[in-house]
Design a protein around this motif. Structure first.
Motif, PDB file in Angstrom:
ATOM      1  N   LEU B  76     -26.308  49.564 -12.234  1.00 38.93           N
ATOM      2  CA  LEU B  76     -26.550  50.053 -10.876  1.00 38.93           C
ATOM      3  C   LEU B  76     -25.533  49.440  -9.911  1.00 38.93           C
ATOM      4  O   LEU B  76     -24.950  50.140  -9.076  1.00 38.93           O
ATOM      5  CB  LEU B  76     -27.980  49.691 -10.462  1.00 38.93           C
ATOM      6  N   ASN B  79     -22.179  51.152 -10.391  1.00 40.35           N
ATOM      7  CA  ASN B  79     -22.174  52.527  -9.875  1.00 40.35           C
ATOM      8  C   ASN B  79     -22.156  52.556  -8.352  1.00 40.35           C
ATOM      9  O   ASN B  79     -21.489  53.399  -7.749  1.00 40.35           O
ATOM     10  CB  ASN B  79     -23.390  53.301 -10.404  1.00 40.35           C
ATOM     11  N   ILE B  80     -22.901  51.642  -7.733  1.00 37.29           N
ATOM     12  CA  ILE B  80     -22.913  51.598  -6.266  1.00 37.29           C
ATOM     13  C   ILE B  80     -21.526  51.234  -5.737  1.00 37.29           C
ATOM     14  O   ILE B  80     -20.996  51.915  -4.855  1.00 37.29           O
ATOM     15  CB  ILE B  80     -23.986  50.598  -5.763  1.00 37.29           C
ATOM     16  N   SER B  83     -19.077  53.980  -6.016  1.00 38.07           N
ATOM     17  CA  SER B  83     -19.316  55.128  -5.133  1.00 38.07           C
ATOM     18  C   SER B  83     -18.808  54.884  -3.714  1.00 38.07           C
ATOM     19  O   SER B  83     -18.792  55.799  -2.899  1.00 38.07           O
ATOM     20  CB  SER B  83     -20.817  55.443  -5.076  1.00 38.07           C
ATOM     21  N   ASP B 106     -21.326  53.815   7.985  1.00 34.86           N
ATOM     22  CA  ASP B 106     -22.747  53.732   8.295  1.00 34.86           C
ATOM     23  C   ASP B 106     -23.602  54.056   7.076  1.00 34.86           C
ATOM     24  O   ASP B 106     -24.453  54.934   7.128  1.00 34.86           O
ATOM     25  CB  ASP B 106     -23.024  54.704   9.444  1.00 34.86           C
ATOM     26  N   ARG B 107     -23.352  53.370   5.952  1.00 31.68           N
ATOM     27  CA  ARG B 107     -24.160  53.637   4.750  1.00 31.68           C
ATOM     28  C   ARG B 107     -24.650  52.324   4.142  1.00 31.68           C
ATOM     29  O   ARG B 107     -23.972  51.307   4.227  1.00 31.68           O
ATOM     30  CB  ARG B 107     -23.353  54.446   3.736  1.00 31.68           C
ATOM     31  N   LYS B 108     -25.817  52.384   3.527  1.00 30.62           N
ATOM     32  CA  LYS B 108     -26.491  51.153   3.104  1.00 30.62           C
ATOM     33  C   LYS B 108     -27.388  51.416   1.903  1.00 30.62           C
ATOM     34  O   LYS B 108     -28.188  52.341   1.914  1.00 30.62           O
ATOM     35  CB  LYS B 108     -27.345  50.655   4.279  1.00 30.62           C
ATOM     36  N   PHE B 109     -27.241  50.591   0.865  1.00 24.76           N
ATOM     37  CA  PHE B 109     -28.156  50.605  -0.276  1.00 24.76           C
ATOM     38  C   PHE B 109     -29.067  49.395  -0.181  1.00 24.76           C
ATOM     39  O   PHE B 109     -28.609  48.304   0.169  1.00 24.76           O
ATOM     40  CB  PHE B 109     -27.376  50.486  -1.594  1.00 24.76           C
ATOM     41  N   GLU B 110     -30.328  49.583  -0.541  1.00 25.93           N
ATOM     42  CA  GLU B 110     -31.226  48.432  -0.678  1.00 25.93           C
ATOM     43  C   GLU B 110     -31.775  48.450  -2.093  1.00 25.93           C
ATOM     44  O   GLU B 110     -32.411  49.431  -2.500  1.00 25.93           O
ATOM     45  CB  GLU B 110     -32.364  48.516   0.337  1.00 25.93           C
ATOM     46  N   ILE B 111     -31.515  47.393  -2.861  1.00 25.81           N
ATOM     47  CA  ILE B 111     -31.951  47.384  -4.268  1.00 25.81           C
ATOM     48  C   ILE B 111     -32.705  46.094  -4.586  1.00 25.81           C
ATOM     49  O   ILE B 111     -32.581  45.091  -3.877  1.00 25.81           O
ATOM     50  CB  ILE B 111     -30.747  47.532  -5.237  1.00 25.81           C
TER      51      ILE B 111
END
Lengths: 373, 373
Positions: B76, B79-80, B83, B106-111
């Motif tokens: 993960l 892949n993040i 991307s 302005d993009r954000k992943f929370e894992i």
């Protein structure tokens, strides 16, 4: 039979004919390509009953008196020709159902072949009243619509693509499944009578893969009762039709909308792609678009985590929050070559439209009810 | 923890550490990469108990007071980062075992992440008496030998590669299975004491894939009782050793031969590849080499047909007819970069040798008894 062909020419012909080969079939004929010298040209023919292809390649017929048609396993034939350098290749039928394939160097294959007596040669249509289209235009239009057809259900109408003259000189291709529709209008050079057929979407994809990207080259389409014939360059393709009356796609379209946005196509396409990272393969989660003035907040909440991204948009009309299957958005954006895309929303339960100003293409996608989850 | 790194730098580090990740394991630690800021640098660490990797990446540590090590699912994480565009990326640990990964857009992943309390950090060796080798030389030598090791049998000696100082300044790598041996001698710049260890061939391949192709860069190899440590650039790799005494490879070599041929490497490699076309996947058929003056006739008789090709050779000694597993010849020729290869035959039942004049590489392949079939 004894023929001599250039390796590249032969390989090109095999690759074209192979589109009508079914690699693993209970009927050995469907795994094969026929070399046919009966008419004093070298034809490669394949037919899997959905699609039949015949392509003429240049080369020299040295002898075709005794046996003039032989049938070879397509996969082996292609691998052998691929393995040889770009020189002249001789194919010769020997007694005992063997053929030798040799090149000008000192190498030789001997493989089993059969006479093509049992081979189901595709039935050609009478060549009258063709619809003429640029190869590039047809190739592009298929690529931008066929993906929307249903992948499952043998002979099901949703696995087909509608090929319809909607105005004297407009061809409309449309494909749909239960959740979306893709429409593409192609302007023709001449006027034609109304006609409407359904061609398997898989056949359309195979035809598109053979058509050239040359806008000056034409393809002639002949329509029969049970099949359609595509003729271009040295190739003739005959596709089975799906019987029945296609869905009334026009009736599903609407000019009524409450929200209209314009967004950079590449930005939204890669954003939707990123949302899929936090979702596992088996999981069906909607991507949510929250449209406000000048901005769309795109979010996904999956088992692997959460994702959010803001994109700048031009917006007219009401704010809206709406959810979609991300795959449907991705395949649609991938089919569009424009830099900007325009999306039209009615409400969060009605289909969204993605279309250009002239309606050369129209995509309709059903939303997912996000309040139920 | 809060760090900022360039996307490219982060992705490079993840790709290095991922070589020590086992994607589907019963132990979740083995699927993970740890970000470790404890020593005031940014380390990415992975360990699947066969191989442990630690690589330092450049970037800025904004905060590491509370939690200084976090563990993320490698797949993960990769892949993040893949991307995202090539900008600065912020990774921040939040309360509740969550981390956010965001970029300057302005993009954000929370894992989900875990603290790395349970993570098996690899045990480093004392840094004394390293063997120093050029990265390129080691990378090349591994690529030319490890393929000959056995692919099956966990911990089996044949799945290992022998790493041995055979003369004060010669490193010999060798790998074998029951049917062949591959040997490569590497000249070192300095003299070393005798030593001999067995490293899993899979680890060697992973190490080779990380080593650079720059001949001026060195790798230092430290040998311990149960493990070997490779140090180069900003990366440290610790591999488990296979216990035991390796086969006496030298004893299997011979200077005695009846036939010696020189053949163009590319011609024979592509010829042997072609022989496989007439054999189905499950079929084991020998390729037969029939050596006569100035010529080798190479034939294959498979279920799909027959193949033959003549190649020009330089020959000394007796004529010979001998059969081989074509895959063993193909992988050997693929490992050799010389334009011409020299093959030495004793008789049709004894191993054949493929080696260069200076014995920088030596390959031994057992023949298949073709008279039995």
């Amino acid at each position: 039979m004894k023929i001599i062909c250039g390796q590249k020419e032969l390989l090109k012909g095999i690759q074209i004919a192979s589109k009508a080969v079914t690699p693993k079939s209970s009927d050995p004929n469907m795994e094969c390509i026929v070399i046919d010298t009966k008419n004093n040209d070298i034809r490669l023919v394949a037919n899997n009953m959905e699609l039949g292809i015949e392509t003429i390649i240049s080369g020299e017929i040295i002898e075709n008196n005794s046996v003039d048609r032989i049938e070879l396993t397509a996969n082996l034939f292609q691998n052998i020709i691929k393995s040889l350098p770009d020189t002249n290749i001789t194919i010769e039928y020997n007694s005992g159902s063997k053929a030798t394939i040799s090149d000008s160097s000192d190498r030789k294959f001997e493989i089993n072949v059969t006479s093509a007596d049992e081979f189901p040669f595709p039935t050609k249509l009478n060549k009258s009243n063709p619809i003429e289209i640029s190869q590039l235009a047809l190739k592009t239009a298929i690529g931008q619509t066929s993906f929307a057809a249903s992948k499952n259900g043998n002979g099901d109408m949703m696995t087909g693509e509608s090929f319809k003259i909607v105005a004297p000189s407009t061809l409309r291709l449309s494909a749909l499944n239960g959740h979306r529709i893709a429409i593409r209008n192609v302007t023709l050079d001449k006027e034609y009578e109304n006609s409407s057929i359904i061609i398997p979407a898989k056949s359309m994809d195979d035809i598109a893969s053979i058509l050239s990207t040359d806008d000056d080259k034409k393809v002639s389409v002949y329509i029969g009762a049970n099949s359609a014939m595509f003729e271009f360059d040295d190739t003739t393709i005959i596709s089975r039709l799906i019987e029945g009356k296609y869905f009334n796609v026009e009736q599903m379209l609407s000019d009524d909308y409450e929200t209209h946005i314009i967004v950079d196509k590449q930005s939204i396409a890669s954003c939707i792609q990123r949302t899929k990272l936090v979702v596992s393969d088996s999981e069906k989660r909607p991507v949510i678009l929250n449209v406000t003035d000048g901005n769309v907040l795109i979010t996904m909440n999956g088992s692997k985590g959460k994702f959010e991204e803001n994109l700048e948009i031009e917006k007219n009309g009401k704010d809206i929050e709406i959810g979609f299957n991300p795959d449907y958005l991705i395949s649609t954006f991938n089919a569009i070559t424009d830099e900007k895309v325009e999306m039209y929303f009615i409400n969060s339960k009605a289909p969204c439209f993605i279309k250009d100003a002239n309606e050369v293409y129209i995509y309709l996608i059903l939303p997912i009810n996000i309040n139920v989850n």
